[in-house]
Design an enzyme around this catalytic site. Structure first.
Site, PDB file in Angstrom:
ATOM      1  N   HIS A   1      15.892  -3.239 -24.800  1.00 28.96           N
ATOM      2  CA  HIS A   1      15.875  -4.579 -24.218  1.00 28.96           C
ATOM      3  C   HIS A   1      14.901  -5.319 -24.731  1.00 28.96           C
ATOM      4  CE1 HIS A   1      16.530  -7.799 -21.134  1.00 28.96           C
ATOM      5  NE2 HIS A   1      17.657  -7.207 -20.700  1.00 28.96           N
TER       6      HIS A   1
ATOM      7  N   ASP B   1      23.510  -2.533 -19.692  1.00 27.14           N
ATOM      8  CA  ASP B   1      24.613  -2.982 -20.372  1.00 27.14           C
ATOM      9  C   ASP B   1      25.340  -1.465 -20.568  1.00 27.14           C
ATOM     10  OD1 ASP B   1      24.336  -5.661 -20.225  1.00 27.14           O
ATOM     11  OD2 ASP B   1      22.668  -5.472 -21.949  1.00 27.14           O
TER      12      ASP B   1
END
Length: 429
Positions: free
Chosen positions: A306, A364
């Site tokens: 991330h 995600d």
């Protein structure tokens, strides 16, 4: 909030700049007078080292894997709250009392229907239009239907617009989904909670009774909570920038939806699922792992690591649990794509390369798996993200409007084009 100073030497001058400290997090150096005092700007592509505003809503510590909403850790909210309680917290700054929660739930629930004329608005789109294209258009059009809540200088109208957006977004999203698959729209049901109502609007049909599975409704609730706000990301910054011009809240949220549509932002879970589909089978995983480790290969594993979190994404821990609960409830065991996902997860958590690079599975990765299991096509993933993030956008917009120091956004640039030159007649070029 405490203040100290930082010194900057430039152009033969030594400047003292105020350094400010928030309640938690890194200090910031106030450079608002830099151009006035030196004639120079700062250069910060992507604004990764720039605090664009002062906010009390969300705090992220990417190094430690911390996400707080109004001071409350995201895991506690996901475990103990429902989505509308988190909405109240983000909007008003405190968790509600029982009476406040009941009143807020009532107000949101009674705003879930959209103007009936809007159902005809959908037929203006091609039947194969992407649901996010529909969302951009329909949400932007809300300002044409609700003139009584577009005066941003009126606190009452601001709050009415906030409630309307939170309430109507799942209805519009469900309508976009139904239009996308060619089924009739399903009206909201006031006896259902936020997440269950959304699932009902998406998956019920008029010809038979549909009962919402509570395990799946709770999973949807967690997905909404985990995506409710995430500090000054691209779409939130877009909403704030649009709002700084005085644009109405419906237009600002439509701008946020447009930004969220980008694959580097809201489309990440769709990209993760597309990657799983590309890999296809667990036997091919070693090939793709090798490609991911090859710095000369453009292939990247989607859903791992991330930009902000240099540690494990705190939302991913909750989404991991939720994904397995949904798969267990639905009895999904023989799906090749999910087999690939589970093996990739195992490798990422044990392989030295992934651990060293801190390429942990992110939210995600797990939300894509969960949403697929729930029955949503990948084209709807970013739409669901928009439903959840609406409360974060509107909370940030409201905070910005009420900030006495707020100014219209106006970033500067480092110009690298031609200096001034004279016009040449076309015959002489």
């Amino acid at each position: 909030m405490t203040e100290s100073t930082a010194k900057l030497e430039f152009g033969g001058k030594t400047l003292e700049l105020k350094a400010r400290s928030g309640s938690v997090g890194p200090d910031v150096i106030d450079i608002s007078t830099l151009y006035r005092d030196t004639g120079a700007f700062t250069y910060d592509p992507g604004f990764t080292s720039t605090a664009s505003c002062e906010s009390e809503i969300t705090f992220i510590d990417g190094d430690e894997g911390v996400l707080l909403h109004r001071g409350y850790p995201i895991d506690q909210l996901a475990e103990h709250s429902d989505f509308l309680e988190v909405c109240y917290l983000l909007l008003y700054g405190e968790l509600p009392t029982k009476a406040q929660k009941d009143d807020f739930d009532y107000r949101v629930t009674r705003h879930t229907m959209v103007h009936e004329q809007m159902s005809r608005f959908f037929t203006g789109f091609r039947r194969d239009a992407h649901p996010m294209a529909v969302m951009c258009g329909v949400v932007g059009a809300l300002s044409a239907f609700y003139h009584d809540s577009t005066d941003i200088s009126d606190p009452h109208q601001r709050m009415v617009a906030s409630i309307r957006l939170i309430a109507k977004m799942p209805t519009i999203a469900a309508m976009a989904y139904k239009y996308h698959i060619g089924q009739p729209f399903i009206y909201p049901k006031n006896e259902l909670n936020f997440a269950a109502n959304f699932l009902h609007m998406c998956f019920a049909v008029p010809c038979e009774e549909y009962k919402v599975n509570p395990v799946l409704a709770r999973a949807m609730e967690r997905i909404f909570i985990l995506h409710a706000d995430h500090e000054q990301n691209a779409s939130t910054s877009t909403v704030r920038l649009a709002g700084s011009s005085g644009a109405n809240p419906f237009a600002c949220i439509a701008a946020g939806i447009a930004c969220l549509w980008g694959p580097a932002h809201g489309g990440a879970n769709e990209a993760a699922l597309n990657m799983l589909s590309e890999i296809g089978h667990v036997d091919r995983i070693p090939e793709f792992i090798a490609r991911a480790k090859d710095k000369n290969d453009p292939f990247r594993l989607m859903g791992f690591g991330h930009r902000v979190y240099k540690n494990y994404d705190p939302r991913a821990k909750i989404m991991h649990k939720t994904a397995h609960e949904v798969l267990g409830e639905l009895g999904i065991k023989d799906d090749p794509m999910l087999d690939v996902a589970m093996e990739l997860e195992r490798i990422a958590l044990t392989d030295e390369y992934f651990i060293e690079k801190k390429l942990y599975p992110n939210v995600d990765f797990y939300s894509g798996i969960t949403l697929k299991a729930l029955g949503f096509p990948t084209t709807m993933f970013t739409v669901l993200f928009a439903v959840a993030r609406t409360v974060g956008w509107i909370s940030q917009w409201k905070e910005m409007i009420e900030d006495p120091h707020q100014k219209i956004g106006r970033p500067r640039q480092l110009y690298t084009g031609h200096p001034q030159r004279d016009f040449i007649a076309i015959a002489k070029r």
